[in-house]
Enzyme design. Structure first.
Site, PDB file in Angstrom:
ATOM      1  N   ARG A  59      11.378   4.630  15.528  1.00 37.48           N
ATOM      2  CA  ARG A  59      11.113   3.200  15.353  1.00 37.48           C
ATOM      3  C   ARG A  59      10.005   2.973  14.318  1.00 37.48           C
ATOM      4  O   ARG A  59      10.257   2.525  13.199  1.00 37.48           O
ATOM      5  CB  ARG A  59      10.723   2.556  16.712  1.00 37.48           C
ATOM      6  N   ASP A  60       8.786   3.326  14.654  1.00 33.22           N
ATOM      7  CA  ASP A  60       7.652   2.995  13.783  1.00 33.22           C
ATOM      8  C   ASP A  60       7.710   3.785  12.483  1.00 33.22           C
ATOM      9  O   ASP A  60       7.235   3.325  11.435  1.00 33.22           O
ATOM     10  CB  ASP A  60       6.337   3.288  14.520  1.00 33.22           C
TER      11      ASP A  60
ATOM     12  N   ASN B 151       1.254   6.710  10.687  1.00 28.96           N
ATOM     13  CA  ASN B 151       0.848   7.035  12.046  1.00 28.96           C
ATOM     14  C   ASN B 151       0.224   8.422  12.068  1.00 28.96           C
ATOM     15  O   ASN B 151       0.408   9.223  11.143  1.00 28.96           O
ATOM     16  CB  ASN B 151       2.084   7.052  12.945  1.00 28.96           C
TER      17      ASN B 151
ATOM     18  N   HIS C 259      -3.481   5.224  13.706  1.00 25.87           N
ATOM     19  CA  HIS C 259      -3.001   5.533  12.357  1.00 25.87           C
ATOM     20  C   HIS C 259      -4.045   6.399  11.663  1.00 25.87           C
ATOM     21  O   HIS C 259      -5.241   6.308  11.951  1.00 25.87           O
ATOM     22  CB  HIS C 259      -2.751   4.252  11.561  1.00 25.87           C
TER      23      HIS C 259
ATOM     24  N   CYS D  88       2.444   0.024   8.503  1.00 20.72           N
ATOM     25  CA  CYS D  88       2.714  -1.370   8.860  1.00 20.72           C
ATOM     26  C   CYS D  88       3.092  -2.103   7.584  1.00 20.72           C
ATOM     27  O   CYS D  88       2.307  -2.122   6.638  1.00 20.72           O
ATOM     28  CB  CYS D  88       1.488  -2.012   9.491  1.00 20.72           C
TER      29      CYS D  88
ATOM     30  N   HIS E 111      -2.491   4.171  20.244  1.00 23.02           N
ATOM     31  CA  HIS E 111      -1.628   4.272  19.056  1.00 23.02           C
ATOM     32  C   HIS E 111      -2.540   4.237  17.827  1.00 23.02           C
ATOM     33  O   HIS E 111      -3.093   3.197  17.488  1.00 23.02           O
ATOM     34  CB  HIS E 111      -0.656   3.082  19.064  1.00 23.02           C
TER      35      HIS E 111
END
Lengths: 320, 320
Positions: free
Chosen positions: B17-18, B257, B217, B248, B215
């Site tokens: 996903r990310d 990430n 980065h 993002c 979470h």
């Protein structure tokens, strides 16, 4: 964020030596001198400015004598030189180095690969360096300091884990030789934070924090993790390289010292003083690709500091 | 190295996903499914497998329904979906997602840019998601869990520092809505380790460690530093992305990430169990450039694990 006790961390910039030594392009002497002068202007008080090794082994640094003669000496800044043996020490002292950094590996295999001699032969040679430096100090020089580096202190790419007692015995040997400051180097980025904390605590039982430098590589992304672990364990001096330049020519897979501006950004964010002008440093790093012909690994020079904000997207409704 | 108490860290893999959401190339549905199935085979028990958002906003993930239908469900693995609103929740539940991950930013400006609505509107919408999920669970489904993410919890690229009390009040709001698990997201890599430790401690006074995910980065090289700080403060669940994919789309300068295999390598080295097969993960990452058409930031897949040794140079004398 701010703690009652002011915390400081001393960064020794090693890009002019450890950063440039494996670069395939020739960096002209004038550019090296300009880089070192820009580093002293940015606030560094310790700069490893060159190496006095065989020009066949490290051709990129063959102009060490001229570099040391031409740099603009800033008061209070220590310009260190890496030396492998007595001949290197003689050249470094003649060139006016403020500190001689002797290097040997804790790993016998790595020392043979890197220095072409056994660990015992390295240490025997350093005894000669100490005697020569003392003699020179009596006649023409004053105040030259000595530092002993234990390379592969946290692991060897050929031998694997290094026995901590062996590292401590080399530290002891350095201290017995009257080499009063020590660097523990993670030459190929194999250290982990718990190992670092443990070894730092043991070495700090043997010498003060002001005499211990940690040299980490970011090969596997753990460089700054290891800095924080060492700092929490009491260490206060760290090597770092502008843009994350550097590595070890004899260590397969190694890819870069910890990046100075990434480290200073971390310190700025958590309130640890370094005395270093971060924007000046980032500007220097942004000039490295033009000097070296390739991108560099440091991240803060690309992403900006944590505190650098951006305008909100223009198409967006007002946030109120 | 080994401590008396066994330590575990739960890694939720977010690359499907990310990681993929900002990739400009189209990753075919079959490749997405193969990636997710390879991740479950490598030992992950939580995988964020897709997002149910507007296909115009994130075209790279427009095949979420098909991905969820085609993956091979491994027993004990939770396949989560990111959803922005009720419509997304309805699609995710229909596709068989095990967990719905609702996202809003602590920063009003960032939420407007990212979600095109105010923070208040986001929270109102989530109340509708909770009601719909409860109703669906009574009729056709069982065991769907809810997670609430606080994006920009450690800083906003437009607003700067975010007041910690504001973050805590959003966490409280989520909990009041019966959203029992929380993610604190450092959406653009602005967190520092002392801030992380402080906020983690405060949030862990409100919910158990098993219900809190961090979470991070690695935008400025601090991703794993922040993981260690959060872990030491009691956090045990972390998002990470294969190869360090992701970022993002609305955050200028953001670049990835934290990298799953770099995190697992760290855990392996210091004796924290993850249950994940690191060599399998490294092999997966080495396949990413062919899939995506570009290099990825993760370092361990390039440099090897800390414990991967190399033969000594052949020309070298025997070390004895």
């Amino acid at each position: 964020m701010s703690s009652a006790v002011s915390e400081r961390l001393l960064v020794q910039e090693v890009a002019p030596r450890d950063g440039l030594q494996i670069e395939p392009v020739w960096v002209p002497t004038g550019d090296k001198v300009a880089l070192i002068d820009a580093l002293s202007a940015a606030g560094f008080t310790r700069i490893e400015a060159g190496a006095f090794v065989s020009p066949k082994a490290i051709p990129a640094l063959r102009d060490g004598d001229e570099v040391f003669r031409r740099i603009r000496r800033k008061a209070g800044v220590i310009y260190a030189a890496l030396i492998p043996n007595l001949k290197g020490a003689q050249r470094a002292l003649a060139a006016g180095a403020d500190e001689l950094n002797m290097v040997m590996s804790a790993s016998q295999t790595h020392n043979l690969a890197n220095m072409r001699m056994t660990c015992e032969a390295s240490l025997d040679g350093f005894a000669g360096v100490v005697a020569h430096t003392a003699q020179t100090a009596q006649t023409v020089q004053t105040g030259v300091t000595l530092n002993g580096t234990v390379a592969t202190a946290f692991g060897c790419p050929f031998e694997g884990k290094i026995d901590e007692d062996r590292v401590l015995s080399i530290v002891e040997h350095y201290l017995r030789l009257d080499i009063g400051a020590i660097t523990l180097a993670d030459t190929t980025g194999m250290a982990n934070p718990r190992q670092v904390a443990r070894l730092v605590r043991r070495v700090l039982a043997m010498l003060p924090a002001s005499a211990l430098t940690l040299h980490f590589h970011n090969t596997r992304g753990l460089g700054l993790v290891n800095v924080m672990a060492a700092f929490e364990a009491g260490a206060r001096r760290f090597d770092a390289s502008l843009g994350g330049l550097g590595g070890c020519p004899f260590a397969p897979g190694a890819s870069g010292n910890i990046c100075t501006e990434d480290l200073v950004n971390l310190c700025d964010e958590i309130g640890i003083e370094t005395g270093i002008d971060l924007p000046a440093l980032m500007a220097l790093t942004r000039g490295l690709p033009a000097l070296l012909g390739h991108d560099v690994p440091g991240q803060v020079a690309k992403a900006g500091r944590n505190c650098d904000l951006h305008p909100a997207p223009p198409s967006m409704p007002d946030a109120g």
